[in-house]
Scaffold this active site. Structure first.
Site, short mmCIF file in Angstrom:
data_model
loop_
_atom_site.label_atom_id
_atom_site.label_comp_id
_atom_site.label_asym_id
_atom_site.label_seq_id
_atom_site.Cartn_x
_atom_site.Cartn_y
_atom_site.Cartn_z
N LYS A 177 7.75 -82.86 -75.04
CA LYS A 177 7.83 -82.73 -73.67
C LYS A 177 9.26 -82.80 -73.20
O LYS A 177 9.52 -83.35 -73.23
CB LYS A 177 6.44 -82.98 -73.23
CG LYS A 177 6.65 -82.15 -71.74
CD LYS A 177 6.16 -83.36 -71.11
CE LYS A 177 7.21 -82.82 -69.37
NZ LYS A 177 7.74 -82.14 -68.76
N CYS A 286 22.49 -91.19 -67.06
CA CYS A 286 21.85 -93.19 -66.85
C CYS A 286 22.76 -94.16 -66.70
O CYS A 286 22.23 -94.60 -66.10
CB CYS A 286 20.21 -93.54 -67.82
SG CYS A 286 20.71 -92.69 -69.30
N GLU A 385 19.60 -95.33 -57.01
CA GLU A 385 20.14 -94.21 -58.26
C GLU A 385 19.77 -92.98 -57.49
O GLU A 385 19.42 -92.28 -57.33
CB GLU A 385 18.50 -94.26 -59.70
CG GLU A 385 19.51 -93.33 -60.84
CD GLU A 385 19.02 -93.28 -61.91
OE1 GLU A 385 17.70 -92.63 -61.70
OE2 GLU A 385 19.49 -92.87 -63.15
P1 NAP Z 1 11.16 -87.44 -63.99
O1 NAP Z 1 11.51 -86.25 -62.93
O2 NAP Z 1 11.19 -89.21 -64.04
O3 NAP Z 1 11.48 -86.85 -65.25
C1 NAP Z 1 11.19 -87.28 -66.95
C2 NAP Z 1 10.12 -86.33 -67.77
O4 NAP Z 1 9.17 -87.00 -67.89
C3 NAP Z 1 10.52 -84.78 -67.14
O5 NAP Z 1 10.31 -83.77 -68.78
C4 NAP Z 1 9.06 -85.16 -66.17
O6 NAP Z 1 8.76 -83.64 -66.38
C5 NAP Z 1 8.11 -85.79 -66.84
N1 NAP Z 1 6.75 -86.14 -66.01
C6 NAP Z 1 6.95 -85.90 -64.67
N2 NAP Z 1 5.62 -86.35 -64.30
C7 NAP Z 1 4.95 -86.73 -65.60
C8 NAP Z 1 3.43 -87.08 -65.99
N3 NAP Z 1 2.84 -87.73 -64.61
N4 NAP Z 1 3.48 -87.74 -66.76
C9 NAP Z 1 4.16 -87.19 -67.77
N5 NAP Z 1 5.21 -87.28 -67.20
C10 NAP Z 1 5.71 -86.77 -67.05
O7 NAP Z 1 12.95 -87.61 -64.67
P2 NAP Z 1 13.90 -86.85 -64.78
O8 NAP Z 1 14.27 -85.97 -62.67
O9 NAP Z 1 13.87 -85.43 -65.53
O10 NAP Z 1 15.38 -87.33 -65.29
C11 NAP Z 1 15.76 -88.59 -64.50
C12 NAP Z 1 16.02 -89.36 -65.08
O11 NAP Z 1 15.76 -89.77 -66.07
C13 NAP Z 1 16.88 -90.62 -64.30
O12 NAP Z 1 16.15 -91.77 -63.21
C14 NAP Z 1 18.17 -90.68 -65.84
O13 NAP Z 1 18.80 -92.50 -65.15
C15 NAP Z 1 16.60 -91.26 -66.29
N6 NAP Z 1 17.30 -90.76 -67.83
C16 NAP Z 1 17.86 -91.91 -68.46
C17 NAP Z 1 18.22 -92.07 -69.76
C18 NAP Z 1 17.74 -93.23 -70.65
O14 NAP Z 1 18.26 -93.44 -71.08
N7 NAP Z 1 17.17 -94.16 -70.05
C19 NAP Z 1 18.64 -91.03 -70.51
C20 NAP Z 1 18.79 -89.95 -69.40
C21 NAP Z 1 18.10 -90.19 -68.02
P3 NAP Z 1 9.22 -82.46 -65.37
O15 NAP Z 1 10.74 -82.64 -65.53
O16 NAP Z 1 8.05 -81.24 -65.95
O17 NAP Z 1 8.17 -82.81 -63.91
#
Ligand code: NAP
Length: 493
Positions: A177, A286, A385
């Site tokens: 997804k 991240c 963050e």
């Molecule tokens: P996010 O809001 O947590 O979303 C991540 C993914 O989860 C998106 O595809 C989102 O869909 C989906 N999602 C949302 N609600 C969900 C639910 N109830 N059940 C299952 N999936 C759901 O994060 P983001 O804002 O996209 O990304 C930024 C975050 O990712 C930061 O905290 C960053 O540090 C972290 N990150 C971590 C790494 C690593 O390797 N550790 C790498 C990159 C980013 P939608 O976007 O469609 O809502």
């Protein structure tokens, strides 16, 4: 540019959402609506998981010779290489990330598939030492089954590759997804799976919001393994879903990574490393080195250089080669950063540079490179963050204080240490709790080396050799070799 329309990739076919639902993608550099993406229904997600399940239970993929699977992965890498410019452009328009970086990342996607291609036939169990009188015992590794992968909006292609490539190499099928904020490059990339003749259902890409798309996927009873990358708050919604399907879960979450600079540091090198860590990708990484911790003796000189460098960063169109920092990915992201920064300043943080929208742009989610001096760590800008170009600065007197400050965070994803004294740098590296550390550099990466966090930064690792085992089940087999029949269990000996 012309308005584009993307489709989902399910069971080897291109599909719109079952109810025709779509959402639009805004270009963060100019706020223009440039593309439409299907908004998957619950039924669409179910179809994708069922296709993956069929590919796993009935299809050729898990039964194929491992070296043959490796050849498919190599073919995917070969199909991607000529597309790096196009994929990079799409990701840049979708997310505002610099083309220079998205182009490089698209190329790295090919490297990731190459890397796991080579590992496909090197997965193995073991035979433990035993006595000749013991049964013959061995373990073997088998694919887990249907994998669900959730990726965030930053680095969609690369993060998806670190999930898809090892999952496929180990013989699984997968449903990914994409984020509703950034799906287009991944949907375009899916053409490669068709071009490489991957059997239908082995890889499926669905697009839609967290609810219902992500929620349906992660709670689906046919899913055996979930690999999630995103924020910790979303992870807390995904974790309970595994209570019903008992899928194995790995979490790649956020960070608030410290960069520790000692007095004996090469200042020019440290300045470049710190700037790369926080202002590249507009801080939307991240691994962003967002907490600078500087020793007293070098503090003033380093801050002076950092301010000068931050103020000289060329902000602009992320497609232009000369641009050094693009916009943030969404309006919501910029609003959140502004609020947290404002709260921190109200609580005593001192703004050294930046802190506002650049005057030169009346469109686009731009935000200036920002540096704030903080007297302590209990400020939103140090604890939370921000996922933006905001660097907090604290100072320290000695090594023990530096380690204490570095570890004083809920997150532990990455970190940096700058010192000419390598023994000290290694000593400190051993004491900082974090999944990845850089010494006298920052942000360097390789498909060969794992990433992942401690503490609230998650659990599990991606990339590297070990990651492939996370996509396998370990099976143990006992074989009676004595030639004797099994003794009557009710007769005591
Ligand atoms: P996010 O809001 O947590 O979303 C991540 C993914 O989860 C998106 O595809 C989102 O869909 C989906 N999602 C949302 N609600 C969900 C639910 N109830 N059940 C299952 N999936 C759901 O994060 P983001 O804002 O996209 O990304 C930024 C975050 O990712 C930061 O905290 C960053 O540090 C972290 N990150 C971590 C790494 C690593 O390797 N550790 C790498 C990159 C980013 P939608 O976007 O469609 O809502």
């Amino acid at each position: 540019m012309t308005h584009q329309k993307f489709q989902m990739f399910i069971d080897g076919n291109w599909r719109d959402a079952g109810d025709g639902g779509r959402f639009t993608s805004l270009n963060p550099a100019n706020e223009e609506d440039w593309a439409e993406v299907p908004e998957a229904t619950v039924q669409d997600v179910n179809d994708a998981v069922e296709a993956a399940h069929r590919a796993f239970t009935e299809g050729p993929w898990p039964r194929m010779k491992p070296a043959e699977r490796g050849r498919y992965l190599r073919r995917i890498a070969e199909c991607v290489r000529p597309l790096t410019e196009e994929l990079g452009r799409l990701e840049t328009i979708d997310t505002g990330k610099l083309l220079r970086e998205t182009r490089w990342q698209a190329g790295n996607v090919a490297n990731v598939y190459d890397f796991y291609s080579g590992l496909a036939d090197k997965i193995h169990g073991y035979v433990p030492v035993s006595s000749p009188d013991d049964p013959f015992m061995f373990t073997m590794r088998e694919p887990v089954g249907v994998v669900a992968g959730i990726v965030p909006w930053n680095s969609q292609l690369q993060l998806a590759a670190y999930k898809i490539a090892p999952a496929l190499a180990a013989g699984n099928s997968i449903v990914i997804k994409a984020s509703e904020h950034a799906s287009c490059a991944l949907l375009e990339f899916a053409k490669v799976f068709a071009e490489a003749d991957l059997p239908p259902g082995v890889v499926n890409i669905v697009t839609g919001g967290g609810v219902p798309c992500g929620q349906t996927l992660t709670s689906h009873p046919l899913v055996n393994r979930i690999t999630f990358t995103g924020g910790v708050d979303t992870a807390r919604k995904v974790i309970p879903n595994t209570a019903s399907n008992i899928a194995r879960l790995s979490l790649e979450l956020g960070g608030k990574s410290p960069v520790v600079v000692f007095d004996d540091t090469d200042l020019e090198s440290a300045t470049n490393g710190i700037v790369a860590g926080i202002f590249a990708a507009s801080g939307q990484s991240c691994a962003a080195g967002s907490r600078l911790i500087v020793q007293d003796g070098v503090h003033d000189a380093l801050i002076e250089r950092l301010i000068e460098k931050a103020e000289s960063i060329k902000i602009g169109d992320p497609l232009a080669e000369e641009t050094q920092m693009g916009p943030l990915a969404t309006q919501g992201q910029r609003d959140r950063i502004e609020t947290l920064l404002e709260q921190s300043i109200a609580q005593g943080a001192e703004l050294l540079t930046g802190g506002k929208r650049p005057a030169a742009f009346n469109k686009g989610y731009y935000f200036e490179p920002t540096i704030v001096r903080c007297e302590h760590q209990k400020l939103p800008v140090v604890e939370t963050e921000l996922f933006g170009p905001v660097l907090s600065v604290l100072r320290f007197k000695d090594e023990a204080e530096a380690i204490a400050l570095a570890n004083d965070s809920d997150f532990a994803f990455a970190g940096g240490i700058f010192s000419r004294d390598i023994a000290r740098a290694l000593r400190v590296a051993r004491r900082i709790r974090s999944g990845r550390l850089w010494i006298n550099t920052y942000r360097v990466t390789s498909a060969q080396v794992p990433f992942g966090g401690f503490k609230r930064s998650g659990y599990g690792r991606e990339a590297g050799i070990d990651s492939i085992n996370d996509y396998t089940e370990l099976k143990s087999v006992f074989v009676e070799t004595s030639g004797e029949p099994v003794a009557d269990p009710f007769v005591m000996r």
